[in-house]
Design an enzyme around this catalytic site. Structure first.
Site, PDB file in Angstrom:
ATOM      1  N   THR A 154       0.824  -1.216   0.000  1.00  0.00           N
ATOM      2  CA  THR A 154       0.000   0.000   0.000  1.00  0.00           C
ATOM      3  C   THR A 154       0.859   1.266   0.000  1.00  0.00           C
ATOM      4  O   THR A 154       1.886   1.316   0.669  1.00  0.00           O
ATOM      5  CB  THR A 154      -0.860   0.046   1.271  1.00  0.00           C
ATOM      6  OG1 THR A 154      -1.341  -1.253   1.530  1.00  0.00           O
ATOM      7  CG2 THR A 154      -2.015   1.004   1.120  1.00  0.00           C
ATOM      8  N   GLY A 180       2.656  -3.122   8.621  1.00  0.00           N
ATOM      9  CA  GLY A 180       2.990  -3.419  10.008  1.00  0.00           C
ATOM     10  C   GLY A 180       4.435  -3.861  10.110  1.00  0.00           C
ATOM     11  O   GLY A 180       5.010  -4.341   9.124  1.00  0.00           O
ATOM     12  N   GLU A 238      -7.625  -5.641   3.803  1.00  0.00           N
ATOM     13  CA  GLU A 238      -7.832  -6.846   2.975  1.00  0.00           C
ATOM     14  C   GLU A 238      -9.004  -6.674   2.016  1.00  0.00           C
ATOM     15  O   GLU A 238      -9.801  -7.589   1.821  1.00  0.00           O
ATOM     16  CB  GLU A 238      -8.037  -8.087   3.861  1.00  0.00           C
ATOM     17  CG  GLU A 238      -6.868  -8.439   4.748  1.00  0.00           C
ATOM     18  CD  GLU A 238      -5.569  -8.621   3.988  1.00  0.00           C
ATOM     19  OE1 GLU A 238      -5.615  -8.953   2.796  1.00  0.00           O
ATOM     20  OE2 GLU A 238      -4.506  -8.391   4.585  1.00  0.00           O
TER      21      GLU A 238
END
Lengths: 670, 670
Positions: free
Chosen positions: B149, B188, B432
């Protein structure tokens, strides 16, 4: 040189947002003035907001990084500084100026319940009590709270367990927490701040119980702030939001306060323990109503207008996926699904704005009558404020969350400003009367009005539609017919009428077939809640239609407000279609027409979307959102804010403690 | 002696909760075993949870007071300790054991994306790459992340802007962030932890663009963890939840990595810069599907089952207001309105549980086929997982919030455990695959199946109902008829069928009247989303009905599961009544019958409510809720937790700084 070293000074407006403002169909400033009820008010608001924001004491920089303790300290500091500022600027403490200050500091103030402590004394104290306690509180010589709710008891005041037993031998009341469920729980300013409290307790005198009464109790030392003997007091811990507020608990073991500490405007215990009641205490009840009126605009609507401003602007900047093959990624605001999320909410902002003004006006009218001891409109005022509180808090909370999700991943970052709006505003569904409880109170009022109408008794204006069955079917024949307010207003009246009559019939049938009244009520309560929602929804539609006249002098604004009103009403029909189809008021074909009209409005209003949120007139400092600034420099803001993050300036201590030992044990050749 | 000094040791069960378990209509343990798919699995789960909870390293005491930095450190510490624990106990790292560990530590772990980093290398790397990188990652010699992303790009992979340009002269790729919107954002383990990243970038070689490919890039020094030259990396700041995760940003200015760092199982750049593709990379797409399958049960459902456990137990303990005049305050679970909030959600837990199992089984079946290069079921698998992800995340997130509000004021305290469940699970609506985007993908699949059915092409089983128009009206004549699964299943089929056909017709009409295909799609998209929801809803009803057979050996459990299934289905009819009335499938009278049946089920299931949530089998340590413990000692817990609050042990520093100067300036005589 490097493009990622960004600065917010002197930036150009992002062309994607700028282009939305290029050919406005109306004058935004005029609309702002209409919302403010006059250009003069707009000017005053801006002057106050600007003075507050310029003052470095009130800076909200790094707010999203602060701990609860820092937020609490900041709120206290702000409150004390506001006191100075009010004097310095000559602003009124209890006027509109204060509301603008609260808006400007984003609610980061303390002493909110201290204020309620003083209001309660003013309302329920004798002149003597007022002249003793008010100056102390107003000059911050003492800090108070209002301690009503208990650990085991909320909405039902009669259930409260704290006792106040009069001891004629010493002329004192003994205030006691008889068991754990009676622990006072939730009052703001109680956890770490207050020295005194108005404590609501069951009065006992000469062995007789007299119900809930208010008592002033000192809880902490004025010298060193330690809890007084017999008092256990503290903070109740972290909440979903309200980091700046020290909600607290309070246990009192046989605390003695003098007889004069019972607030005695409406009832008193005489030295011999006899109980005297004087006048009506309906006025007490009235304070609660006043709080609900105030919260509509200042807490609840503000959250939704901010969330809409942020999400609509972001949606005009964010580009994503593909619509027309080969074209550039479109703005997400151009997707019908995004319009369907946001534009009805923009319409809801306007609806709740006008509703809030209407309720405030009605409240003022009734207040005038009540001051003359005329309580005839009190039931209608109660139903109106309870219903609107429940309806608006639900609409606005859900709406803020829809806005947040509509911003995708960035909406989940605190930097977007929306998560904290949601975690704050959602509390309003619970406090000042839990929404389901309120809706059931309104439903009781509606059933009463309906029964009155059946038997020919005059009924309140807001329920006039209950007096006779509405026309049995809708006459619309084209989608355009649904842009006629009379058409959709009748549909809403029909819906509310049919839900009220169904619920009344069901109740009656249950009782006739042997249910006790209370069981029949409980067995109908899911439907009763629906009647209250439908009634509130109808009122908001009606009020919005009337509000269109406010723009009579500005035809181009009237056009856009009319569209918003249509959208608001048709969105309700689209999402609650079952209620309108159920008894055949709308046919399936008519629902299709209403849907066509509704979707057409989305496309129309998309063009004005940014202007409609610009009109709410929030400064960037008020919004505190990286993705909602006026200039639309979303990505620069996000990166700049991330780079400013104090955590990013430090070496990560976890590396030394945990990561390095793994990485460097038996080191690889990398 | 003092009643408010409370201790959790050896407490009796609150009789209000105990009484709910006195005459169970079924064996709770048996139901737990059915949910676990066998008593042996229940035993294994309990053994693991108990071993983890006993280990003081994993203690979650004071979790609700921790700062982001402390939560992050705790998560890293837990992860490293889990590694040891796995070895010590002989548990499998990639098996069900690990899922139970995650459940037991309440998700407080790190290195989640490090895991994805390794999975990606396994899936997309050559054997050589796998044997180089996997041992390093598995032994924590390096820490990885998966950087896809970007700041300006989410769902649409083709829009990603990071570039990887092959330089044949040095046999390196130059990885670059060409502008601010290309900044990697959200991964993350990137913010503070990782040393390496799999970076997704647009591949350019010999001046030609080849689309998105994965590259391994080192971002931090293994020696001192400082960012490598040309790298700017850090934490993106606080979020609505996920305090323990260091989501990060990454800017790369012409970073050079060797040719071998492009993961090359399916495509490769040769030394001369020519591009070679081998085999299908559909398998890549498959990883994304696997994540969606896993999250259904482990993240999304867990939040709702916990929230239901807490709120149902609390509702059996909390007493409030008055139902029968003169009686004791009733348990709030006895109010129909409370049952209407919670019981359909308990039913939803069971529905999503069985749906999750069904989806996992279908996924495994298709995986088997795919391993044999048979991709025929991939479109159906994609539609099933996308639709269920969107449907279940929305249902569960909204459900958790309903549970929280149903607990009134105490639901707003972090101690209730529900606020953090909500702020966590709501993210699943966005990550997701954003839900609206997913629903539109499913709608596209449904329209294709519908067109296929029209032209006689075979269509997937899950859409078989699209092959011929369903019966035109419902035959139910009494409320009891609605307790027949065939009756409501047909209603759901009719609803989905009519929404798909309406949307298909609208699209066709728009195109015929001159709209371009893309504009017709966009103009129908609000309705298209509705079709996907109706399809998913139908599937969950169908799956629930089939799942009743799991209890064939336990008739008393089958009875209660059947009631839950009925409730689940009828609640959907009650709340989406418009869809069932629209084309006259249900008449208004039949809707009334369905409502009667629905409300009757609430009263029936109320008796089993506590048992049905007990069956989810959460320990108090897992729930971490003051109001949801097994023993129902709600008020003792709340007070005890508040008193333990470290803030309450300190002197309030704000007193000295701000309050004292006010109180003691010109002291009063108080």
């Amino acid at each position: 040189m490097a493009w990622w070293k960004v600065s917010s000074a002197g930036r150009d407006v992002n062309p994607d947002l700028g282009s939305e403002r290029e050919c406005p169909s109306f004058n935004v400033e005029t609309l702002t003035n209409i919302l403010d009820e006059g250009a003069e008010e707009t000017r005053l608001r801006r002057a106050i907001v600007s003075a507050i924001i310029k003052d470095p004491v009130f800076s909200r920089e790094f707010l999203y990084f602060k701990t609860r303790a820092e937020r609490y300290e900041g709120a206290v500091r702000n409150s004390i500084h506001i006191k100075k500022k009010l004097k310095e600027m000559g602003w009124e403490e209890n006027g509109r100026e204060f509301a603008y200050i609260v808006r400007a500091v984003g609610g980061e103030i303390g002493f909110n319940i201290h204020k309620l402590f003083l209001t309660t004394i003013s309302a329920l104290g004798t002149d003597e009590q007022i002249s003793k306690w008010l100056p102390l509180g107003n000059s911050y010589k003492i800090f108070g709270t209002y301690a009503q709710t208990e650990l085991g008891h909320g909405t039902n005041l009669r259930g409260l367990e704290t006792t106040a037993t009069f001891d004629p031998s010493t002329q004192e009341f003994i205030i006691d927490t008889p068991q754990i469920t009676a622990t006072k729980w939730w009052p703001g300013d109680l956890g770490k701040t207050c020295t005194h409290a108005v404590v609501l307790a069951q009065l006992y005198s000469n062995g007789k119980k007299y119900g809930m009464h208010p008592f002033i109790v000192q809880v902490r030392s004025l010298k060193d702030h330690s809890p007084l003997p017999g008092i256990s007091v503290g903070d109740i811990g972290p909440k979903m939001s309200f980091e700046n507020i020290d909600n607290g608990y309070l246990i009192m073991r046989n605390i003695r306060v003098p007889r004069e500490n019972m607030l005695s405007r409406y009832s008193q215990v005489l030295p011999d323990g006899s109980y005297v009641k004087r006048g009506s205490d309906k006025i007490n009840y009235f304070t609660m109503i006043a709080v609900r009126v105030g919260m509509l605009r200042e807490e609840v609507l503000e959250a939704l207008t901010k969330a809409c401003t942020i999400s609509v602007r972001y949606s005009a900047v964010r580009r994503q996926s593909e619509l027309k093959p080969g074209d550039r990624e479109p703005k997400i605001l151009d997707y019908q699904t995004q319009q369907q999320k946001l534009l009805p909410l923009v319409a809801t902002c306007y609806s709740i704005h006008f509703t809030g003004k209407y309720v405030a006006k009605f409240f003022n009218d009734v207040s005038g009558k009540i001051r003359k001891e005329n309580f005839s409109l009190l039931p209608e005022l109660h139903a109106l404020t309870a219903g609107m509180k429940a309806f608006a808090t639900e609409m606005c909370s859900n709406g803020v969350e829809i806005c947040r999700k509509a911003c995708g991943g960035h909406g989940y970052s605190l930097y977007s400003g929306i998560p904290s709006l949601y975690t704050g505003v959602t509390a309003s569904c619970t406090y000042e009367g839990e929404n389901t409880v309120l809706h059931l109170q309104v439903a009781r009022f509606l059933l009463k009005c309906f029964a009155g109408a059946q038997s020919g008794t005059p009924i309140p204006t807001s329920t006039a539609y209950l007096s006779s069955p509405p026309a049995s079917g809708c006459h619309a024949r084209t989608p355009a017919d649904f842009l006629n307010p009379e058409v959709y207003l009748k549909a809403y009246e029909y819906r509310a009428y049919s839900l009220v009559t169904s619920a009344a019939n069901k109740m009656q049938n249950l009782v006739q077939s042997g249910s006790e009244q209370y069981a029949a009520w409980n067995g109908t309560s899911v439907e009763l809640v629906k009647t209250s929602i439908a009634h509130a929804h109808l009122l908001t539609v009606k009020i919005f239609i009337s509000a269109l006249n406010l723009a009579s002098d500005h035809p181009e604004i009237k056009v856009v407000l009319k569209r918003l009103c249509d959208l608001y009403a048709l969105h309700g029909i689209f999402t609650s279609a079952g209620d309108f189809l159920h008894h055949g008021y709308l046919s399936g074909k008519q629902l299709d027409m209403a849907t066509t009209a509704y979707l057409g409005l989305l496309a129309e209003l998309r063009k004005d979307a940014v202007l409609l949120v610009d009109a709410f007139d929030y400064t960037d400092d008020e919004l505190l959102s990286a993705i909602g600034t006026y200039d639309g420099n979303v990505y620069h803001n996000l990166l700049e804010w991330a780079q400013k993050n104090p955590e990013n300036k430090k070496v990560n201590p976890v590396f030394e403690t945990y990561l390095k030992p793994c990485i460097q044990s038996n080191p690889s050749k990398l």
